[in-house]
Write a protein that holds these residues in place. Structure first.
Motif, mmCIF file in Angstrom:
data_model
loop_
_atom_site.group_PDB
_atom_site.id
_atom_site.type_symbol
_atom_site.label_atom_id
_atom_site.label_comp_id
_atom_site.label_asym_id
_atom_site.label_seq_id
_atom_site.Cartn_x
_atom_site.Cartn_y
_atom_site.Cartn_z
ATOM 1 N N THR A 74 0.960 -1.338 0.047
ATOM 2 C CA THR A 74 -0.005 0.182 -0.012
ATOM 3 C C THR A 74 0.854 1.356 0.046
ATOM 4 O O THR A 74 0.506 2.258 -0.545
ATOM 5 C CB THR A 74 -1.209 0.032 0.964
ATOM 6 N N LEU A 75 2.009 0.958 0.718
ATOM 7 C CA LEU A 75 2.791 2.425 0.675
ATOM 8 C C LEU A 75 3.331 2.967 -0.633
ATOM 9 O O LEU A 75 3.483 3.943 -0.675
ATOM 10 C CB LEU A 75 4.081 2.040 1.660
ATOM 11 N N LYS A 76 3.417 2.050 -1.570
ATOM 12 C CA LYS A 76 4.018 2.472 -2.823
ATOM 13 C C LYS A 76 3.017 3.293 -3.449
ATOM 14 O O LYS A 76 3.239 4.077 -4.438
ATOM 15 C CB LYS A 76 3.950 1.169 -3.731
ATOM 16 N N GLN A 77 1.617 3.363 -3.172
ATOM 17 C CA GLN A 77 0.599 4.130 -3.587
ATOM 18 C C GLN A 77 0.667 5.571 -2.852
ATOM 19 O O GLN A 77 0.176 6.546 -3.588
ATOM 20 C CB GLN A 77 -0.832 3.594 -3.161
ATOM 21 N N PHE A 78 1.440 5.654 -1.758
ATOM 22 C CA PHE A 78 1.154 6.882 -1.076
ATOM 23 C C PHE A 78 2.652 7.791 -1.462
ATOM 24 O O PHE A 78 3.497 7.893 -0.805
ATOM 25 C CB PHE A 78 1.166 6.615 0.400
ATOM 26 N N THR A 79 2.312 8.417 -2.666
ATOM 27 C CA THR A 79 3.475 9.298 -3.073
ATOM 28 C C THR A 79 3.733 10.672 -2.621
ATOM 29 O O THR A 79 4.833 11.238 -2.391
ATOM 30 C CB THR A 79 3.076 9.760 -4.638
ATOM 31 N N ARG A 80 2.618 10.966 -1.359
ATOM 32 C CA ARG A 80 2.832 12.064 -0.713
ATOM 33 C C ARG A 80 3.094 12.081 0.767
ATOM 34 O O ARG A 80 2.989 12.942 1.622
ATOM 35 C CB ARG A 80 1.451 12.968 -0.817
ATOM 36 N N LEU A 81 3.320 10.677 1.057
ATOM 37 C CA LEU A 81 3.579 10.651 2.646
ATOM 38 C C LEU A 81 4.752 11.307 3.176
ATOM 39 O O LEU A 81 5.572 11.231 2.769
ATOM 40 C CB LEU A 81 3.736 8.718 2.666
ATOM 41 N N LYS A 82 4.415 11.689 4.283
ATOM 42 C CA LYS A 82 5.279 12.424 5.018
ATOM 43 C C LYS A 82 5.566 12.044 6.418
ATOM 44 O O LYS A 82 6.725 12.039 7.053
ATOM 45 C CB LYS A 82 4.993 13.985 5.172
ATOM 46 N N VAL A 83 4.712 11.203 6.908
ATOM 47 C CA VAL A 83 4.682 10.574 8.346
ATOM 48 C C VAL A 83 4.432 9.111 8.274
ATOM 49 O O VAL A 83 3.334 8.854 7.944
ATOM 50 C CB VAL A 83 3.767 11.444 9.316
ATOM 51 N N LEU A 84 5.231 8.221 8.806
ATOM 52 C CA LEU A 84 4.984 6.822 8.918
ATOM 53 C C LEU A 84 5.164 6.456 10.245
ATOM 54 O O LEU A 84 6.704 6.321 10.763
ATOM 55 C CB LEU A 84 5.621 6.194 8.027
#
Length: 208
Positions: A74-84
């Motif tokens: 799923t993370l591969k879809q989150f191109t704007r992710l700033k916080v994990l």
């Protein structure tokens, strides 16, 4: 925010089907909910449509390498992710390996917490190439893992010029202290506690 509710493994499926319609959602906090792998898999399976997600928090959920595999996809879809935030799970080395795949293009990431996950030298070495690409990283927590001699590779921090906070308590090998000069000038908080550094490490740090 749905954290700290201890909802159990069925919560992922129950909420996931509704969350997928919130296409403008930017932050999801599902920490402390005892999802386990089953709940985590069900939750993230419905999130692939949420292209605006910038924060994903799944700490304290009993997630192992099995759940990490679904999260990684799923993370591969989150191109704007700033916080994990995946802190206080049980990803282990295998979980770190699959997580590295999911974060391979996460150059926008600014905050990453994978502390207390039982990640050892093998897992950390798999994460290294990915971490080196994260030049926007501001806060990084690797605490309470067993990085061991892999800590000699921590020169990667010179590639993180924006790093403000670094937590490495109870996770390092004594050799790490030779890398201290590689930190950026912006670093404000550094936690090296409970590493049993001893006098030799202090001498190395002072000498450097």
């Amino acid at each position: 925010k749905l954290g700290d509710n201890e909802m159990g493994r069925y919560a992922g499926q129950a909420f996931g089907s509704h969350l997928c319609s919130l296409t403008k959602l930017e932050s999801l906090d599902f920490g402390w909910n005892k999802l386990g792998d089953t709940g985590a898999e069900a939750l993230v399976a419905t999130l692939w449509r949420l292209n605006n997600i910038q924060e994903l928090k799944l700490r304290y959920n009993g997630i192992t390498a099995k759940g990490a595999e679904a999260i990684s996809t799923t993370l591969k879809q989150f191109t704007r992710l700033k916080v994990l935030d995946l802190g206080n799970n049980t990803l282990g080395n295998n979980g770190a390996v699959v997580l590295a795949e999911g974060l391979s293009n996460a150059s926008s990431l600014e905050v990453l917490n994978i502390g207390r996950n039982g990640i050892g030298e093998i897992g950390f070495c798999q994460l290294l190439p990915v971490l080196k690409k994260m030049r926007n990283m501001r806060k990084l927590c690797l605490s309470y893992n067993e990085i061991g001699s892999a800590s000699l590779h921590l020169s990667m921090f010179e590639r993180m010029p924006e790093l403000l906070e670094l937590r490495l308590n109870k996770s390092l090998n004594i050799g790490w202290f030779a890398c201290a000069p590689l930190f950026g000038a912006k670093l404000q908080h550094l936690d090296l506690s409970w590493n049993h550094a001893g006098a030799l490490a202090c001498h190395m740090l002072a000498k450097s």
